[in-house]
Design an enzyme around this catalytic site. Structure first.
Site, PDB file in Angstrom:
ATOM      1  N   THR B 163       0.868  -1.194   0.000  1.00 42.26           N
ATOM      2  CA  THR B 163       0.000   0.000   0.000  1.00 42.26           C
ATOM      3  C   THR B 163       0.904   1.244   0.000  1.00 42.26           C
ATOM      4  O   THR B 163       1.339   1.667  -1.066  1.00 42.26           O
ATOM      5  CB  THR B 163      -0.975   0.017   1.204  1.00 42.26           C
ATOM      6  OG1 THR B 163      -0.236  -0.068   2.418  1.00 42.26           O
ATOM      7  CG2 THR B 163      -1.972  -1.114   1.110  1.00 42.26           C
ATOM      8  N   LYS B 189       4.147  -6.814   3.934  1.00 40.17           N
ATOM      9  CA  LYS B 189       3.892  -5.413   3.588  1.00 40.17           C
ATOM     10  C   LYS B 189       3.668  -4.660   4.883  1.00 40.17           C
ATOM     11  O   LYS B 189       3.204  -5.235   5.884  1.00 40.17           O
ATOM     12  CB  LYS B 189       2.708  -5.266   2.649  1.00 40.17           C
ATOM     13  CG  LYS B 189       1.340  -5.602   3.175  1.00 40.17           C
ATOM     14  CD  LYS B 189       0.546  -4.579   3.924  1.00 40.17           C
ATOM     15  CE  LYS B 189       0.616  -3.186   3.419  1.00 40.17           C
ATOM     16  NZ  LYS B 189      -0.308  -2.313   4.252  1.00 40.17           N
ATOM     17  N   THR B 200       1.199  -8.188  13.245  1.00 43.66           N
ATOM     18  CA  THR B 200       1.544  -6.978  12.495  1.00 43.66           C
ATOM     19  C   THR B 200       1.199  -7.098  11.037  1.00 43.66           C
ATOM     20  O   THR B 200       1.418  -8.136  10.432  1.00 43.66           O
ATOM     21  CB  THR B 200       3.007  -6.580  12.529  1.00 43.66           C
ATOM     22  OG1 THR B 200       3.018  -5.182  12.300  1.00 43.66           O
ATOM     23  CG2 THR B 200       3.851  -7.195  11.457  1.00 43.66           C
ATOM     24  N   GLU B 286       6.897   4.904   7.362  1.00 44.52           N
ATOM     25  CA  GLU B 286       6.525   6.125   6.639  1.00 44.52           C
ATOM     26  C   GLU B 286       7.461   7.280   7.003  1.00 44.52           C
ATOM     27  O   GLU B 286       7.529   7.689   8.154  1.00 44.52           O
ATOM     28  CB  GLU B 286       5.053   6.458   6.918  1.00 44.52           C
ATOM     29  CG  GLU B 286       4.132   5.443   6.222  1.00 44.52           C
ATOM     30  CD  GLU B 286       2.665   5.569   6.595  1.00 44.52           C
ATOM     31  OE1 GLU B 286       1.837   5.081   5.811  1.00 44.52           O
ATOM     32  OE2 GLU B 286       2.364   6.139   7.653  1.00 44.52           O
ATOM     33  N   ASN B 409       0.767  11.252   5.899  1.00 39.95           N
ATOM     34  CA  ASN B 409      -0.456  10.980   6.650  1.00 39.95           C
ATOM     35  C   ASN B 409      -1.410  12.153   6.813  1.00 39.95           C
ATOM     36  O   ASN B 409      -2.534  11.971   7.263  1.00 39.95           O
ATOM     37  CB  ASN B 409      -0.103  10.421   8.027  1.00 39.95           C
ATOM     38  CG  ASN B 409       0.392   9.007   7.889  1.00 39.95           C
ATOM     39  OD1 ASN B 409      -0.340   8.148   7.417  1.00 39.95           O
ATOM     40  ND2 ASN B 409       1.646   8.772   8.251  1.00 39.95           N
ATOM     41  N   SER B 414      -7.750  12.010   1.575  1.00 42.00           N
ATOM     42  CA  SER B 414      -8.501  13.067   0.879  1.00 42.00           C
ATOM     43  C   SER B 414      -8.248  13.044  -0.627  1.00 42.00           C
ATOM     44  O   SER B 414      -7.203  12.630  -1.071  1.00 42.00           O
ATOM     45  CB  SER B 414      -8.113  14.430   1.447  1.00 42.00           C
ATOM     46  OG  SER B 414      -8.466  14.492   2.796  1.00 42.00           O
TER      47      SER B 414
END
Lengths: 414, 414
Positions: B163, B189, B200, B286, B409, B414
């Site tokens: 993702t 992933k 996890t 991230e 994030n 949106s």
């Protein structure tokens, strides 16, 4: 420290409030050059004989020398007056035996200058952790601080205790007892390293109430639980968190006795001052652009309500979504799920303000993404989560997580 | 979703590894257009008759329909083969009754296409929470997936499950039992919403070992505890976390029996694959620019060691300091203090790599800020904290907290 030139967008529009003079207290502040230059960094408050002092403190196992020192002095003999001293720039935390030595040197100097027993000198230090506090820079300024003591010096005191704060924080209230007024005025500092389950940051509250130390302590502890213990900026807990409340007894109103309607009225006023100060700390949260109220209802127990509210208020993914003005209720579901509290997916309902977004285990059939997205543009976001299992509730306050937080903290010390 | 064009700077230099063919498993992947366009987003693995399946899953109280479905199927009759299906783009979590319906439609279609009992079809979904999964986009592709099944299709499978990941993750190991080789290959992933105390993210491990389901489950659960349950990117826990390990029994090596030296050898190999995959998830955290190993020793109990390691690894202030290459050990002291575990300030010692920074309640007399600052420039930071109270230890892995995390994030949805 990263330089933050601009004031938080959530700062009160009117600036620092006009706080009432509290009979029996005088304030002074000046530049001692503890770490910063070109700004005040020490404050002194002198309290008249008879003033009682209550407090709540961080529960950190690595709390600072000043915190340990204050904790043991709270209930000592109040007949001879008291003083509160605070420096910013250096927290004197994790400074080994030299930490306690520095506290001793400072309290000794204040005691001898003001003629007050050392047992009644309460000090706090806030700023960088682990560097020796250059106490000589402070002790050489005590006489000058004494000379500057003024009944209306509280604004200067509020400014002197700031670290990464972008605005000074104050609040006040009045309550009438036996036809006479009791006044309460408080100041606070705090911006990062803010998390619930402790006293929080530095907070000093002054009142002219006549009240026994044990009664004041009880009211302060209870009010802490729904105010400072319900805020979080970044889930990190300071080693210096201190809240001190001092009552001078100079009012002409009668003494406040435990368990009376007057005690309830005084509690309500005290709590309102503490709530306002705690909200101001969140509104000055490092990098904050949104003030967020997390209202959890319908939990199975008070402990579960607090766990869920805390899990949502501390979730980086919820806080970044709010920064992005994204009504991402999926992240709220995630935070409820990870909290460890009892929850049933199919009984949850989630609202952003009045916009019902999710119920019965899924997005609401009437959900309008447009309405939710529009609501998220507000400065003050209310996130309402009903668990649907019981009657317990908890409200916490936090802010969003933005690039500003990273900028401030990625090179605070270097 | 914010577009992140660049691969994590912590990605393995050699790219995706050459994973061994596991006899008894075939893989397929393709574009189903679940949410993304221009990339694969579904994978299918078919396991030969006799394959046993073990797993560990998120403990979230809001876990997804697919997780609930997998959990009840783990120990079912293995005689007729099995299949694992994964889609990315939509997690099918918090989708009410339609969530379970979608899982039913997908498992039914796979069951009928492959001729395998529905009870042996394990599915996972990862991506956005709370939007209905358009299962028709998937069920219409099952026959095409079946047609594409290949023994060497695992690389494609690893890519299809991504993702916000910036690189595909794989690891392998071999172990010799009775003179014959057993092979293990795994893919994973994960990038955000990563926190300890659960399985996890999505992890699939394949081996040709002959092993009873209960023995495999025991080894997988134990290995999870020191690998995936010891990583965190952002303290947030997914609603979809799933680890599935499948053993086909196709090796010519003898069966692995509980409590034997062979079981220990197999465990070591399995754990090494899981450890490598868990580290790859952190390295693709991230916004990550540093891989951080938090080694806590000398704690009073295993639970305390884990509490302290977790408190440090999840602290936004520790993680932003590391992002800023700042050896800010004061924040480490803060994180130890707030953890709730037993600690004595004066017994703590803290090292960045081999640089001793703090001991005996203060900065070390030999501390060199220059040496510490230079160490912080590394990609792989080892933060060693000795509590000095006991013999318990815990190692956790995390990454730094950077502007990249906020960028990703603050407008994911949106």
């Amino acid at each position: 420290m990263a330089k933050i030139e601009s004031v938080s967008p959530l700062a009160p529009v009117g600036g620092f409030p006009d706080l009432p003079i509290i009979d029996g207290v005088t304030f002074s502040s000046l530049e001692a050059g503890v770490r910063y230059t070109g700004r005040t960094d020490v404050m002194l408050a002198e309290l008249c004989p008879g003033s009682v002092v209550a407090g709540t403190f961080t529960t950190s196992s690595t709390r600072s020398a000043a915190v340990l020192d204050c904790q043991k002095k709270l209930g000592s003999d109040a007949s001879g007056g008291a003083a509160i001293f605070v420096n910013s720039g250096n927290s004197n935390a994790f400074t080994g035996k030299s930490g306690l030595e520095a506290v001793g040197k400072i309290t000794e100097a204040i005691s001898s200058s003001l003629g007050i027993n050392e047992n009644r000198i309460f000090t706090s230090s806030t700023g960088v952790i682990g560097e020796p506090l250059k106490w000589e820079r402070i002790t050489t300024k005590i006489d000058a601080l004494k000379a500057g003591l003024q009944p209306d010096g509280i604004t200067g005191a509020a400014k002197a205790i700031m670290t990464t704060d972008t605005f000074a924080k104050g609040a006040s209230a009045e309550v009438t007892v036996g036809g006479e007024k009791i006044k309460i005025a408080g100041i606070a500092k705090g911006s990062g390293m803010i998390a619930p389950d402790m006293a929080t940051m530095l907070v000093y509250i002054f009142t002219d109430a006549k009240i026994a130390q044990s009664v004041l302590q009880d009211l302060v502890s209870r009010a802490t639980n729904t105010t400072f213990n319900c805020i979080t900026v970044d889930s990190d807990t300071s080693t210096s968190d201190t809240l001190i409340a001092a009552a001078t007894g100079c009012t002409s109103a009668p003494e406040i006795l435990a368990g009376t309607p007057e005690a309830n009225n005084f509690f309500t006023a005290l709590q309102s001052v503490m709530l306002e100060l705690s909200h101001l700390v969140v509104k000055d949260g490092e990098g904050a652009t949104k003030f967020v109220e997390v209202q959890v209802t319908g939990a199975s127990s008070d402990a579960d309500a607090r766990k869920i509210a805390s899990s949502i208020a501390n979730s980086p993914l919820v806080k970044t979504a709010i920064a992005g003005e994204d009504p991402n209720w999926g992240r709220v579901v995630m935070a409820v799920g990870k909290s460890g509290a009892a929850a049933d997916r199919d009984l949850l309902s989630i609202r952003f303000g009045d916009v019902l977004v999710a119920e019965n285990g899924w997005v609401s059939p009437n959900y309008s993404e447009e309405a939710a997205a529009s609501y998220m543009k507000n400065d003050h976001i209310i996130l309402r989560v009903d668990i649907g299992l019981g009657a317990s509730q908890c409200t916490m306050w936090t802010c969003d997580l933005t690039h500003g937080y990273i900028t401030i903290n990625a090179d605070y010390r270097s």
